[in-house]
Design a protein around this motif. Structure first.
Motif, mmCIF file in Angstrom:
data_model
loop_
_atom_site.group_PDB
_atom_site.id
_atom_site.type_symbol
_atom_site.label_atom_id
_atom_site.label_comp_id
_atom_site.label_asym_id
_atom_site.label_seq_id
_atom_site.Cartn_x
_atom_site.Cartn_y
_atom_site.Cartn_z
ATOM 1 N N THR A 1 -9.579 2.212 -2.484
ATOM 2 C CA THR A 1 -8.156 1.991 -2.665
ATOM 3 C C THR A 1 -7.435 2.385 -1.370
ATOM 4 O O THR A 1 -7.501 3.550 -0.961
ATOM 5 C CB THR A 1 -7.598 2.848 -3.818
ATOM 6 N N PRO A 2 -6.775 1.466 -0.691
ATOM 7 C CA PRO A 2 -6.062 1.800 0.550
ATOM 8 C C PRO A 2 -4.769 2.558 0.245
ATOM 9 O O PRO A 2 -3.997 2.151 -0.623
ATOM 10 C CB PRO A 2 -5.780 0.437 1.179
ATOM 11 N N ASN B 1 0.827 -1.209 0.000
ATOM 12 C CA ASN B 1 0.000 0.000 0.000
ATOM 13 C C ASN B 1 0.862 1.259 0.000
ATOM 14 O O ASN B 1 0.525 2.263 -0.646
ATOM 15 C CB ASN B 1 -0.947 0.005 1.199
ATOM 16 N N THR C 1 1.034 4.089 -2.981
ATOM 17 C CA THR C 1 0.815 5.505 -2.683
ATOM 18 C C THR C 1 1.951 6.352 -3.232
ATOM 19 O O THR C 1 1.724 7.421 -3.812
ATOM 20 C CB THR C 1 0.673 5.724 -1.161
#
Length: 298
Positions: free
Chosen positions: A293-294, A18, A22
């Motif tokens: 979406t994390p 994650n 990002t």
């Protein structure tokens, strides 16, 4: 290896996935390209000698940054041929993103557009330093620059972004209230209602990517924007509805025509008025608004 055992490379990648997504998304503004970068990162990661890797998280971020930089240079050329304004791909985000003020600002449409004005290296340095608090030495290794050069780039990029970023952090409540006023004006076709919530010098960008009708250039001024939005709503012969959602850490509207997603509207809100409207209609950029979406900074 039994069913309950995971090899160390896979375990480390999954643990930081994650974060890596990002980083890539903030550098690229495209979830599809960020996913491609993660695939490229994985291929290089499984070839690494883990015994020689002191900090697996830092090493993974370094690989991701390098691959994102390569992709960003390609993406820059692609944007030059893009039909009409280019907007970041909106992401339906989890509630914890909105609760993290620093993360929510870093993925906001407004700031992501400011990052578009940086060079690829400036963007990488800014994202790693200002968003993820990566040390200068580690950034230098990721972008193939000296630490001294990275410090200069970071200073230049920070000054550039600070001059263009929203002047204040706006609460979710105030942003939603502004969107509610916008939604009401859209539903009723109330011109004065738009003028009451839009800043006199508001700028609207609509992204159709040549696949959906959109304004070919930015629209500036409250009256022009209001008339454009009202005219667009009236042209729909079908039923136009809107609903609230959380996109890129902030409230946004999903517009639907006869139940099908037509686009996503995000805003920039300052001084109690909407100063920026971002309308994404390109269907290739709307695949991430149905499932969360994390995102994470850690």
């Amino acid at each position: 290896m039994d069913d309950h055992t995971t090899d160390p490379a896979t375990e480390a990648f999954v643990a930081h996935r994650n974060l890596l997504f990002t980083v890539a998304y903030e550098m690229l503004g495209s979830a599809a390209d960020a996913e491609d970068v993660l695939q490229e990162t994985w291929l290089r990661w499984v070839d690494a000698d883990l015994d020689e890797v002191r900090d697996r998280r830092a090493y993974l971020v370094r690989i991701t940054t390098r691959q994102a930089l390569n992709r960003l240079r390609t993406l820059t050329r692609r944007k030059e041929a893009y039909v009409g304004p280019w907007l970041p791909e909106p992401l339906l985000t989890t509630p914890d993103v909105a609760e993290n003020v620093e993360l929510a600002e870093s993925v906001s449409m407004a700031l992501m557009l400011v990052l578009e004005t940086l060079s690829p290296t400036e963007r990488a340095v800014f994202v790693l330093r200002e968003v993820f608090d990566v040390g200068y030495d580690e950034i230098a290794a990721a972008v193939d620059k000296s630490p001294a050069a990275v410090r200069q780039i970071a200073h230049r990029a920070r000054r550039h972004v600070d001059a263009r970023r929203p002047r204040e952090a706006v609460s979710e409540r105030r942003t939603r209230a502004a969107l509610e006023s916008f939604q009401h004006a859209l539903t009723t076709g109330d011109l004065q209602g738009f003028l009451d919530v839009l800043s006199p010098d508001v700028v609207m960008l609509s992204d159709g990517g040549g696949l959906r009708q959109a304004a070919p250039r930015p629209i500036t001024g409250a009256l022009k924007v209001a008339r454009f939005v009202i005219g667009g709503a009236r042209r729909h012969q079908a039923t136009l509805t809107s609903e609230f959602t959380m996109v890129n850490g902030s409230p946004a509207l999903v517009l639907r025509v006869d139940g099908e997603i037509d686009g996503v509207v995000a805003i920039r809100f300052e001084d109690d008025r909407i100063t920026g409207l971002y309308y994404v209609r390109n269907p290739e950029k709307l695949t991430r608004v149905d499932s969360e979406t994390p995102l994470t900074l850690r």
